[in-house]
Enzyme design. Sequence first.
Site: not given
Length: 501
Positions: A76, A190, A322
């Site tokens: 990520h 998150n 989120f």
Amino acid sequence: MNQTISIENLYADLDRSLDAMRSDDGTVQRSRQVVERALEGSDAIYGVNTGFGALASKRIDDDQLGKLQRNLLLSHACGTGDPVPPRITRLMMALKIHALGLGNSGVSLPIFRQLLKFCDLDILPFIPSRGSVGASGDLAPLAHMSLPLIGLGRCWNADRSGSEPATETLARHGIEPVEPGAKDGIGLINGTQLMSAYGAFVLNRAIHLMSAADILGSMSLEALQGSARPFDERVHRIRPHPGQITVAANVRDLLLESEILESHRHCGKVQDPYCLRCIPQVHGASRDALGHAIEVVERELNSVTDNPLVFSDGDIISAGNFHGQPLALSLDYAAMALAELASISERRTYLLLEGHDGLPKLLMSDTGINSGFMIPQYTAAALVSENKVLCHPASVDSIPTSLGQEDHVSMGSISALKLLSVLHNVERVLAVEALTAAQALDFRAPLKPGKGVLAAHEYIRRHVNHAEEDYEVGHDIDTCTRLLQSGELVETVQSAVSGLR
């Protein structure tokens, strides 16, 4: 118990929250125990023993759970673009610690304590600012923030001139990387901490800026020999928007004891242009809009935006806290509200240059050979125009991600990044008004303005001189910008006008 974070006392509140967690991380530990007990069972727990996003149905073997979280951070960390400024990076980290400390994330103590250690030693990850779509939280920026905890990624170097491998930073501070356990990676990335940090940073500055706009508008009003009648309390009582009422009261207080007002009280002028007469309505609307944004961001700062969520009764629930939509809408709104403060300020600057009521054109006595303050208004106009582009809302857009599993996203990170640019532009436009209004007031001597305006004028004059001929005016615009950014102008005037808000 964690400290509640407010926008007005943002940095002091965060310091208290982090101090509390340094002395007692029991809430984090209890949350972690819920995760460890759940892993003893056979249930699939999203992001803990399953894949992520479109891979949520893939079960992960128990001996691979740590590697799953490590791989999550690596995969990520694909942001790009200019880095997040160090001050906002520091806020991101503190806000992440605060959120994890609320006890619904289930991260491990080594990871949590490593984050605290980074804050204590002022180790700042180097975070590319682009790459988040604002759901599931700010994944890419938070992955870049988190990689240095485990010895990967990059950090700002010691003098903040650039970046260096995190391994070098950790070695310089004598810190060992930690290994992520189950739930750690997803607990770190998150969340809405990039959006929240930008929003909190800007809105914290906006609190002073709103008052500064009222001060500068009052300076221009006095310099242009405008009327005080539109600020009569009765006018605003019958249209009782809170911001409008506050601004009108500020202007009345700033004008108290004005010799300039008295000198033209019976001049016969009927109406001033809107940029003077409608200061309460325009500044007030921005105050109300920014007040709403502050409420939303404060709620977010004290919320848990992780996924899945861990509860003390043993439940672990995958949900959507989120999603950045509340922030995306509010930060777009805040950008428009700030931009309007600059828009009306530029109009007042333009009026100051026109040569009304005894002021020299372009605010300099010997023009022709001198251009006076002609070009600073160009600068203000350019920044106001740029803000019109930046104020196009990001929150109306959505592009599906994760193979359609994440099919509506907020784009709130774009709202946040644009908001910071708008703030910087507004501060500079108001700096131009500060410079030109102070120059114009010089020509009203020996008559004195109201006590609040006088305090502002004298403060500016301690830092910037009256101009008799052309000079490199950009330096003075930068100086006035710093005075606005520091909040010292407002604080100085508040000492003379105690009720100023």
